[in-house]
Design a protein around this motif. Structure first.
Motif, PDB file in Angstrom:
ATOM      1  N   ALA A   1       0.833  -1.208   0.000  1.00  0.00           N
ATOM      2  CA  ALA A   1       0.000   0.000   0.000  1.00  0.00           C
ATOM      3  C   ALA A   1       0.867   1.258   0.000  1.00  0.00           C
ATOM      4  N   LEU A   2       1.933   1.262   0.805  1.00  0.00           N
ATOM      5  CA  LEU A   2       2.824   2.416   0.848  1.00  0.00           C
ATOM      6  C   LEU A   2       3.551   2.601  -0.482  1.00  0.00           C
ATOM      7  N   GLY A   3       3.897   1.484  -1.133  1.00  0.00           N
ATOM      8  CA  GLY A   3       4.516   1.577  -2.453  1.00  0.00           C
ATOM      9  C   GLY A   3       3.570   2.158  -3.488  1.00  0.00           C
ATOM     10  N   ALA A   4       2.299   1.738  -3.455  1.00  0.00           N
ATOM     11  CA  ALA A   4       1.299   2.274  -4.386  1.00  0.00           C
ATOM     12  C   ALA A   4       1.087   3.761  -4.139  1.00  0.00           C
ATOM     13  N   PHE A   5       1.086   4.159  -2.860  1.00  0.00           N
ATOM     14  CA  PHE A   5       0.958   5.588  -2.518  1.00  0.00           C
ATOM     15  C   PHE A   5       2.103   6.374  -3.153  1.00  0.00           C
ATOM     16  N   ASN A   6       3.330   5.895  -2.971  1.00  0.00           N
ATOM     17  CA  ASN A   6       4.487   6.642  -3.455  1.00  0.00           C
ATOM     18  C   ASN A   6       4.525   6.735  -4.975  1.00  0.00           C
ATOM     19  N   ASP A   7       4.173   5.649  -5.650  1.00  0.00           N
ATOM     20  CA  ASP A   7       4.107   5.695  -7.119  1.00  0.00           C
ATOM     21  C   ASP A   7       3.253   6.865  -7.585  1.00  0.00           C
ATOM     22  N   ASN A   8       2.083   6.958  -7.001  1.00  0.00           N
ATOM     23  CA  ASN A   8       1.120   7.962  -7.467  1.00  0.00           C
ATOM     24  C   ASN A   8       1.423   9.347  -6.917  1.00  0.00           C
ATOM     25  N   ALA A   9       1.929   9.434  -5.683  1.00  0.00           N
ATOM     26  CA  ALA A   9       2.299  10.743  -5.130  1.00  0.00           C
ATOM     27  C   ALA A   9       3.420  11.363  -5.951  1.00  0.00           C
ATOM     28  N   PHE A  10       4.434  10.568  -6.277  1.00  0.00           N
ATOM     29  CA  PHE A  10       5.545  11.096  -7.065  1.00  0.00           C
ATOM     30  C   PHE A  10       5.082  11.510  -8.457  1.00  0.00           C
ATOM     31  N   ARG A  11       4.310  10.650  -9.130  1.00  0.00           N
ATOM     32  CA  ARG A  11       3.890  10.955 -10.500  1.00  0.00           C
ATOM     33  C   ARG A  11       3.054  12.231 -10.549  1.00  0.00           C
ATOM     34  N   ASN A  12       2.115  12.377  -9.621  1.00  0.00           N
ATOM     35  CA  ASN A  12       1.249  13.555  -9.650  1.00  0.00           C
ATOM     36  C   ASN A  12       1.996  14.815  -9.228  1.00  0.00           C
ATOM     37  N   ALA A  13       2.919  14.681  -8.279  1.00  0.00           N
ATOM     38  CA  ALA A  13       3.728  15.833  -7.902  1.00  0.00           C
ATOM     39  C   ALA A  13       4.577  16.291  -9.084  1.00  0.00           C
ATOM     40  N   MET A  14       5.121  15.335  -9.830  1.00  0.00           N
ATOM     41  CA  MET A  14       5.935  15.685 -10.993  1.00  0.00           C
ATOM     42  C   MET A  14       5.096  16.399 -12.059  1.00  0.00           C
ATOM     43  N   VAL A  15       3.878  15.883 -12.289  1.00  0.00           N
ATOM     44  CA  VAL A  15       3.006  16.516 -13.292  1.00  0.00           C
ATOM     45  C   VAL A  15       2.644  17.933 -12.861  1.00  0.00           C
ATOM     46  N   MET A  16       2.332  18.120 -11.580  1.00  0.00           N
ATOM     47  CA  MET A  16       1.994  19.459 -11.088  1.00  0.00           C
ATOM     48  C   MET A  16       3.172  20.419 -11.263  1.00  0.00           C
ATOM     49  N   LEU A  17       4.378  19.932 -10.980  1.00  0.00           N
ATOM     50  CA  LEU A  17       5.563  20.781 -11.109  1.00  0.00           C
ATOM     51  C   LEU A  17       5.795  21.189 -12.560  1.00  0.00           C
TER      52      LEU A  17
ATOM     53  N   GLN B   1      -6.174   0.487  -4.258  1.00  0.00           N
ATOM     54  CA  GLN B   1      -7.013   1.553  -4.800  1.00  0.00           C
ATOM     55  C   GLN B   1      -6.997   2.784  -3.905  1.00  0.00           C
ATOM     56  N   LEU B   2      -7.146   2.577  -2.602  1.00  0.00           N
ATOM     57  CA  LEU B   2      -7.171   3.718  -1.687  1.00  0.00           C
ATOM     58  C   LEU B   2      -5.803   4.393  -1.611  1.00  0.00           C
ATOM     59  N   ALA B   3      -4.732   3.583  -1.607  1.00  0.00           N
ATOM     60  CA  ALA B   3      -3.388   4.159  -1.552  1.00  0.00           C
ATOM     61  C   ALA B   3      -3.091   4.970  -2.808  1.00  0.00           C
ATOM     62  N   MET B   4      -3.512   4.453  -3.967  1.00  0.00           N
ATOM     63  CA  MET B   4      -3.321   5.202  -5.214  1.00  0.00           C
ATOM     64  C   MET B   4      -4.077   6.523  -5.171  1.00  0.00           C
ATOM     65  N   LEU B   5      -5.319   6.463  -4.697  1.00  0.00           N
ATOM     66  CA  LEU B   5      -6.145   7.682  -4.638  1.00  0.00           C
ATOM     67  C   LEU B   5      -5.540   8.707  -3.691  1.00  0.00           C
ATOM     68  N   ILE B   6      -5.172   8.272  -2.483  1.00  0.00           N
ATOM     69  CA  ILE B   6      -4.588   9.194  -1.505  1.00  0.00           C
ATOM     70  C   ILE B   6      -3.256   9.732  -2.026  1.00  0.00           C
ATOM     71  N   GLY B   7      -2.491   8.856  -2.709  1.00  0.00           N
ATOM     72  CA  GLY B   7      -1.215   9.299  -3.276  1.00  0.00           C
ATOM     73  C   GLY B   7      -1.406  10.363  -4.334  1.00  0.00           C
ATOM     74  N   MET B   8      -2.420  10.194  -5.202  1.00  0.00           N
ATOM     75  CA  MET B   8      -2.688  11.207  -6.227  1.00  0.00           C
ATOM     76  C   MET B   8      -3.052  12.547  -5.586  1.00  0.00           C
TER      77      MET B   8
ATOM     78  N   THR C   1     -11.150  15.139  -8.841  1.00  0.00           N
ATOM     79  CA  THR C   1     -10.714  14.339  -7.694  1.00  0.00           C
ATOM     80  C   THR C   1     -11.878  13.541  -7.116  1.00  0.00           C
ATOM     81  N   LEU C   2     -13.067  14.168  -7.047  1.00  0.00           N
ATOM     82  CA  LEU C   2     -14.242  13.491  -6.508  1.00  0.00           C
ATOM     83  C   LEU C   2     -14.615  12.279  -7.349  1.00  0.00           C
ATOM     84  N   VAL C   3     -14.639  12.410  -8.683  1.00  0.00           N
ATOM     85  CA  VAL C   3     -15.064  11.281  -9.510  1.00  0.00           C
ATOM     86  C   VAL C   3     -14.023  10.159  -9.454  1.00  0.00           C
ATOM     87  N   LEU C   4     -12.727  10.511  -9.353  1.00  0.00           N
ATOM     88  CA  LEU C   4     -11.703   9.479  -9.157  1.00  0.00           C
ATOM     89  C   LEU C   4     -11.902   8.769  -7.817  1.00  0.00           C
TER      90      LEU C   4
END
Length: 624
Positions: free
Chosen positions: A20-36, A152-159, A264-267
């Motif tokens: 779960a922590l790995g899934a969080f990090n995958d998505n947190a990093f990817r979305n942070a990079m896109v935002m930057l 699923q929840l880790a990906m969502l929270i990570g995003m 974010t809500l629909v995701l």
């Protein structure tokens, strides 16, 4: 035991939190990079488009290049040690990402994105291959459901976290860097608590050539046609989900008139729905690998995918709604229902397929089959991207692409259920039995998980084989009276389940002999075979004397014998009680309570006819 109890078990909890922590990090990093890249570096639209389209390709590329190698690693070496190395690799990648965030070095961030794809590629085969080693057979569906829910929840929270952290004024890159590094360290610490999972193929000769190994892994994946078609079903789920998620931003903006918070809500609705569906699988399947849920899931994907089109087919007249404004708008709750239920039925669809692959694949090649699954998943994700881009180029709107995917799902589902009729057979069985009865089971752990065995059971009603099919953990081949085998509609179920029709010696000696030959062949192949030794339905509710067919089977093929007993079926519309008393054959008990009980197995030498008959009578007791 509830699947949530697994979170208190060391067999499961450390692995659950690690993934779960790995899934969080995958998505947190990817979305942070896109935002930057998209919002904070002042790049022109063309450059932003280049980076945002290159990012998914770089993340998925390792799946094509290294999945086969990852499958070999998971087979040849102890899995918990590999997981620890993978988590150390993740910490190093996040440290490099921190440098990229701080210096706004896009090339370095793209390299990290590739490394995180490699991290996920290596972890993937272990993620699903370790579960059958750590969990009991009746925990497998629940464990898969928990993993899917957690992912699923880790990906969502990570995003959400990746987007939100990068938006912190003046400190976004530092906050995103610190968070991803801390999460990576926590993942490593959790991985150190995972119990050892021994190598399943320690003598495997390692092949370092990714091209030839990929071809070999795909060949292994295709060896069992049923497993391969389950893998195709999983890959189709990724196709459908990729099409849906890729169109959500445009759907949110153009059809719903919402801002980023609505996206974010629909995701969130889709992710929560998938998690709920994954968790419900255990209860609905009765702790078994129940592929009968797969057609139900496919039906739901199409039904609510089509309804999503009709819920809001036109462009919005009001734009810029936040999530609260969206929820108060007319027609919103139909969209909310559709997106949530698409997620729920996605859970029904994919969790049993993963459990099926795990249950049906030998342990010494499961990791490589999962690697083959990951390669095909990556291919279908690429095809989904092309599908969406192609239809968009033809002028279709996001909601029209939803409709196209939902209708295409019908064609794919029909194809899968045609070439794997077991899925449809299990669905029919699951619906019939769970509609008519409430079944309680006891002692089914006495049935061997592997190898041949003969099951002997009392015969109360025409529904007996279906009740057994719906509740046995392993598929069994049933020996049944040929006239029951030929009942219209149910014949499809019995034929698909490879039931063995039998006739009496005086009725048709050739059919009788063929039945014995098929029983022997099935036992020789390591299958379960179930026989009703009374030779027919009970006429008075009591157990009739056992006929000598069991002894004849054991003479040819000595195997363990497991006694079973059905309780509560006498007096149902499908028994002979009504016909015997000349009553109208109408059901008197809807959702009647039925019990299936299994006793300890007998060795072939101890399985005498009178002993088995006595034991089945004891198991049945007075509850006819």
């Amino acid at each position: 035991m509830s699947q949530f109890n697994l979170l208190g078990s060391r067999r499961f909890a450390p692995f659950f939190w690690t993934q779960a922590l790995g899934a969080f990090n995958d998505n947190a990093f990817r979305n942070a990079m896109v935002m930057l890249v998209a919002f904070q570096m002042g790049l022109d639209d063309k450059t932003v488009s280049l980076y945002t389209n290159l990012a998914p390709a770089l993340f998925i590329l390792p799946y094509f290049l290294f999945s086969a190698t990852a499958g070999q690693l998971a087979e040849k070496y102890e899995k918990s040690r590999i997981i620890r190395y993978v988590k150390l690799f993740e910490i190093a990648a996040m440290v490099i990402a921190a440098i990229g965030f701080y210096t706004h070095h896009t090339t370095l961030l793209l390299v990290v994105l590739f490394l995180m794809g490699l991290h996920s590629t290596t972890f993937g085969p272990i993620k699903y291959a370790i579960l059958p080693q750590a969990l009991k057979p009746d925990e497998l569906v629940g464990g898969n459901g928990m993993v899917e829910m957690g992912t699923q929840l880790a990906m969502l929270i990570g995003m959400i976290a990746g987007n939100s952290l990068m938006l912190i004024h003046g400190y976004g890159p530092i906050a995103a860097s610190a968070t991803t590094i801390v999460i990576a360290v926590l993942g490593y610490l959790a991985s150190r608590r995972i119990p050892p999972a021994p190598a399943t193929a320690p003598d495997l000769v390692f092949n370092w050539n990714p091209a030839t190994e990929t071809a070999r892994v795909l060949g292994i994946t295709r060896q069992d046609r049923r497993v391969f078609n389950a893998v195709l079903g999983i890959s189709w789920f990724w196709f459908f989900g990729t099409v849906l998620i890729a169109q959500l931003p445009n759907y949110t903006r153009l059809n719903l008139g919402g801002d980023g918070s609505v996206n974010t809500l629909v995701l969130t609705l889709f992710s929560l729905g998938t998690g709920i569906g994954a968790l419900l699988c255990e209860r609905m399947s009765g702790h078994r690998v129940e592929v009968g849920l797969v057609p139900l899931g496919a039906f739901g994907l199409t039904a609510f995918g089509v309804d999503l089109y009709f819920a809001h087919p036109h462009l919005a007249t009001v734009h810029g709604l936040d999530w609260l404004g969206f929820l108060h708008a007319a027609g919103t709750w139909r969209v909310v229902m559709d997106l949530t239920l698409i997620g729920v039925f996605s859970g029904f669809y994919v969790v049993p397929l993963f459990a099926y692959v795990q249950a049906r694949t030998p342990r010494d090649r499961l990791s490589r089959v999962i690697a083959g699954n990951n390669i095909l998943n990556a291919l279908f994700i690429c095809l989904a991207s092309g599908f969406g881009l192609g239809l968009g180029a033809l002028g279709l709107t996001a909601v029209q692409i939803f409709l196209a995917a939902a209708l295409l799902n019908v064609i794919v589902a029909v194809y899968i259920f045609t070439i794997v009729p077991e899925f449809l057979m299990r669905f029919i069985t699951w619906v019939l039995v769970n509609t008519l009865y409430r079944v309680r089971v006891d002692g089914l752990e006495n049935i061997p998980e592997e190898g041949p065995a003969l099951l002997v059971c009392n015969h109360v009603s025409f529904m007996d084989p279906l009740v057994l099919m719906a509740n046995l953990r392993r598929p069994a081949r049933f020996v049944m009276y040929y006239k029951i085998f030929n009942i219209p509609v149910l014949k499809f179920v019995f034929h698909t389940a490879k039931a063995i029709p039998i006739a009496g010696q005086k009725e048709d000696p050739a059919v009788l002999q063929q039945a014995y030959d098929e029983v022997d062949a099935a036992l020789a192949e390591g299958d379960l075979v179930c026989i009703f030794p009374e030779g027919g339905l009970t006429r008075d509710g009591d157990i009739a004397p056992f006929r000598p067919g069991v002894a004849r089977i054991l003479e040819r093929r000595p195997v363990p014998v497991v006694p079973l007993a059905l309780r509560g079926l006498w007096g149902s519309v499908w028994s002979r009680r009504d016909s015997m008393l000349h009553r109208a054959r109408l059901p008197r008990r809807f959702r009647a309570r039925v019990e299936l009980v299994a006793g300890a197995p007998y060795a072939p030498a101890d399985a005498r006819l009178e002993t088995l008959e006595t034991r089945v009578r004891q198991l049945r007791g007075d509850f006819a």
